[in-house]
Design an enzyme around this catalytic site. Structure first.
Site, short mmCIF file in Angstrom:
data_model
loop_
_atom_site.label_atom_id
_atom_site.label_comp_id
_atom_site.label_asym_id
_atom_site.label_seq_id
_atom_site.Cartn_x
_atom_site.Cartn_y
_atom_site.Cartn_z
CB VAL A 63 -0.99 0.03 1.19
CG1 VAL A 63 -2.01 -1.09 1.10
CG2 VAL A 63 -0.28 0.03 2.54
CG ASN A 89 -6.82 -4.32 8.37
OD1 ASN A 89 -7.16 -4.24 9.55
ND2 ASN A 89 -5.92 -5.21 7.94
CB SER A 143 -4.67 3.15 16.93
OG SER A 143 -4.34 2.71 18.24
CE1 TYR A 157 -0.05 1.52 14.51
CE2 TYR A 157 -0.83 2.37 16.61
CZ TYR A 157 -1.00 1.54 15.52
OH TYR A 157 -2.13 0.74 15.42
CB ALA A 159 2.13 11.34 14.51
CB SER A 160 0.89 7.16 11.29
OG SER A 160 0.54 6.03 12.06
CE LYS A 161 -2.90 2.79 12.65
NZ LYS A 161 -3.45 2.16 11.46
CB ILE A 190 -7.13 -6.13 18.51
CG1 ILE A 190 -7.97 -4.85 18.48
CG2 ILE A 190 -7.93 -7.33 18.02
CD1 ILE A 190 -9.23 -4.87 19.29
#
Ligand code: NAP
Length: 255
Positions: A63, A89, A143, A157, A159-161, A190
Site C-alpha cells: 500500500v 486495514n 487506533s 504510529y 501521529a500516523s493514526k 486487539i
C-alpha cells in the site's frame, strides 16, 4: 446476508483483523479482494474463504507504493466488476518506534509510508471505482492511541493514526455528496500477531496494559470486524465522518 453483492477491497487481508474481516465479509455475501504485502498470506485467506463457499481473489499489494496500489485496484475491479467498499486495514507498528527523541527518521518515514500514504493511495485509486458504482463506503483503521497520550510512546504510529482520523473527516465531507461514506474505527489493543508477537510476549508489559482496560480483557478481531461490517453494509447509510471507538473503555478511563 448483510453484504450481498458488495465488492470489497481489504488491505492487510493476510493476517489479524484484515483476515478476520475478509472471512466475515465473504460469509455475509461480499466478493473480497484480499490484498497483502505477501501473496502467500493473501492466498491463505482466499483458501479459507473458498472453503466456506465464498468468493475472493488474492492480490499482492504494497500500500505504500503507488504503482502497486494502482494495479491492485484495477485487478480487483476487473475481477468482480467494480468496487463498493475500500477497507484500509493494513498498518505497521514497529518495535523501534518510540518517543520523538529516539525514533530514527527512517522508522518515522516507514510508518507514515504504510499507515498514512497507504490510505491516501488506496483512496486515490479506489474512490473513482466507488464513484462509478454510484457511491460506497471507505473504512479506515486508526487506533485508540490517536485519541489519548501514552506514557510508553510510539510517536510515529500515534501521529500516523491521528492523520488517518483527519483524512477520514476530509474524505467524508468531500465525497459525502456523491454517496460515499468515510468512517474510521479506533481499536483498542486487539489480540492479533501485531500485538501478541511483541508487546504481549512480556508478562509485565501485558499486565500493565490489561490493568488499564475497564472491561478486563484485550479485544478480539471480531470486536472490530462487527463494527466494520456495519460500516460496509447499507445499515450505515447515514453514518459519515464518524470516529468509532472499540477499546473496552480505555479512552474513558482516568484511573
Ligand atoms: P497484523 O496482524 O500485523 O496485520 C497487518 C497486515 O498488514 C499484515 O498481513 C501485514 O503483512 C500487512 N501489511 C503490512 N505492511 C503492508 C503494506 N505495506 N502493504 C500491504 N499490507 C501490509 O495487524 P492487525 O493487528 O490486524 O492490525 C490491523 C490494523 O489495525 C492496523 O492498521 C493496525 O495499526 C490497527 N490496529 C491494531 C491494533 C492491535 O492491537 N492489533 C490496535 C489498534 C489499531 P506482513 O505481516 O507481511 O507485514
Amino acid at each position: 446476508m448483510r453484504l450481498e453483492d458488495k465488492i470489497c477491497l481489504i488491505t492487510g487481508a493476510g493476517s489479524g483483523m484484515g483476515r478476520a474481516a475478509a472471512l466475515v465479509f465473504a460469509r455475509e455475501g461480499a466478493k473480497v479482494a484480499a490484498c497483502d504485502l505477501k501473496l502467500e498470506t493473501a492466498r491463505e485467506t482466499v483458501k479459507l474463504i473458498e472453503k466456506q463457499g465464498g468468493k475472493a481473489l488474492a492480490i499482492e499489494a504494497d500500500v505504500s507504493r503507488e504503482q502497486s496500489v494502482r494495479l491492485a485496484v484495477a485487478q480487483s475491479a476487473k475481477a468482480f466488476g467494480g468496487l463498493d467498499v475500500l477497507y484500509n486495514n493494513a498498518g505497521i507498528f514497529p518495535s523501534d518506534d518510540h518517543s520523538v527523541l529516539d525514533t530514527e527518521e527512517a522508522v518515522w518515514d516507514k510508518v507514515f509510508g504504510v499507515n498514512v500514504k497507504g490510505v491516501y493511495l488506496v483512496c486515490k485509486h479506489g474512490i473513482p471505482e466507488l464513484l462509478k458504482r454510484g457511491g460506497g463506503s471507505v473504512i479506515n483503521i486508526a487506533s485508540f492511541v490517536a485519541l489519548v497520550g501514552c506514557s510508553v510512546p510510539q510517536d510515529a504510529y500515534t501521529a500516523s493514526k491521528g492523520a488517518v482520523i483527519a483524512l477520514t473527516k476530509s474524505l467524508a465531507v468531500q465525497f459525502g455528496p456523491q454517496s460515499i461514506r468515510s468512517n474510521v474505527i479506533c481499536p483498542g489493543p486487539i489480540e492479533t500477531p501485531l500485538l501478541t508477537e511483541w508487546l504481549l510476549k512480556e508478562p509485565k508489559e501485558k499486565a500493565k496494559r490489561l490493568n488499564r482496560i475497564p472491561m478486563g480483557r484485550f479485544g478480539k478481531p471480531e470486536d472490530i470486524v462487527s463494527m466494520a461490517l456495519f460500516l460496509a453494509s447499507d445499515e450505515s447509510s447515514w453514518t459519515n465522518g464518524a470516529v468509532l471507538v472499540a477499546d473496552g473503555g480505555i479512552t474513558s478511563n482516568y484511573f
